[in-house]
Scaffold this motif. Sequence first.
Motif, short mmCIF file in Angstrom:
data_model
loop_
_atom_site.label_atom_id
_atom_site.label_comp_id
_atom_site.label_asym_id
_atom_site.label_seq_id
_atom_site.Cartn_x
_atom_site.Cartn_y
_atom_site.Cartn_z
N TRP A 153 0.84 -1.21 0.00
CA TRP A 153 0.00 0.00 0.00
C TRP A 153 0.87 1.25 0.00
CZ3 TRP A 153 0.03 3.48 4.14
CH2 TRP A 153 -0.92 4.49 4.09
N LYS A 187 0.00 3.51 -3.17
CA LYS A 187 -1.19 4.31 -2.88
C LYS A 187 -1.24 5.65 -3.60
CE LYS A 187 0.84 6.37 1.32
NZ LYS A 187 0.85 7.76 0.86
N VAL A 207 -7.26 3.04 -4.30
CA VAL A 207 -7.13 2.00 -3.28
C VAL A 207 -8.43 1.90 -2.48
CG1 VAL A 207 -5.90 1.26 -1.19
CG2 VAL A 207 -4.64 2.39 -3.04
#
Length: 263
Positions: free
Chosen positions: A141, A145, A150
């Motif tokens: 992530w 991101k 996301v």
Amino acid sequence: MDSSERLPPAEPADITEIPRQVTTGTLYGVGMGPGDPDYLTVRAMKLLAEAPVLVHFCKKGRRGNSRTIADAVMRDPAREMPLVYPYTTELPPEHGEYVSALASFYDDAATRIADHLGAGRDVAILSEGDPFFYGSFMHLWRRLKDRFPVEVVPGVTGMSGCWTRAGTPITWGDDVLTILPATLGHDALVERLRITDAAVIMKLGRHLPKVRRALAETGLLDRAVYVERGTMAGEKVIALAEKPDDDAPYFSMVLVPGEGRRP
């Protein structure tokens, strides 16, 4: 205005100057819960059924727990992307080689996932417990991101599954709960245990003897409950003081329930 004064026809627009809409896939962090597939959320079930790419972590030669939980839903191996850790328990997390290898592992994994996302394919990363709670998903992530959309799908945490199966309310009234990684040093464990009302100690493994000593030193050993593989096959629940050995697998933790205000 005669024909000699007419304006020339407009030049055609340069289509190369018109920005193209680029549609990318969405990165999903899917909380898989503590082990029992019955604890999967409706949203998690939908993504497991529909996502074109399903990523799961594992140790070399083994299936990861998140993938095992998904057996109830996943039927298409062609959608799967296993990510095999270079190390798990072979080296301590603070070892330089461990840190370097894991960083390269996550970098390479992020590149592979970005290729799918950039091609417009959604990617669901299966995450034990909750994706934002000590999860490997967070490392991917962090790398992705800012480049792709996301969505994080929360899941039932392992500790919640463990105290539920142990039949042990963890906090009462104004109890303060402290969550501790067993990887902390002995003195740090003692310091934090002294000032809390309730505790969950995770990542036991080879650290169980140290945790047991810290609990004894703070007078909490008699309240401590050991849970191994909570909600999974082979589940064990026992008072820590009665556990005859110091063997503890990765999926184990110690619970210290609070004793706070009760009407």
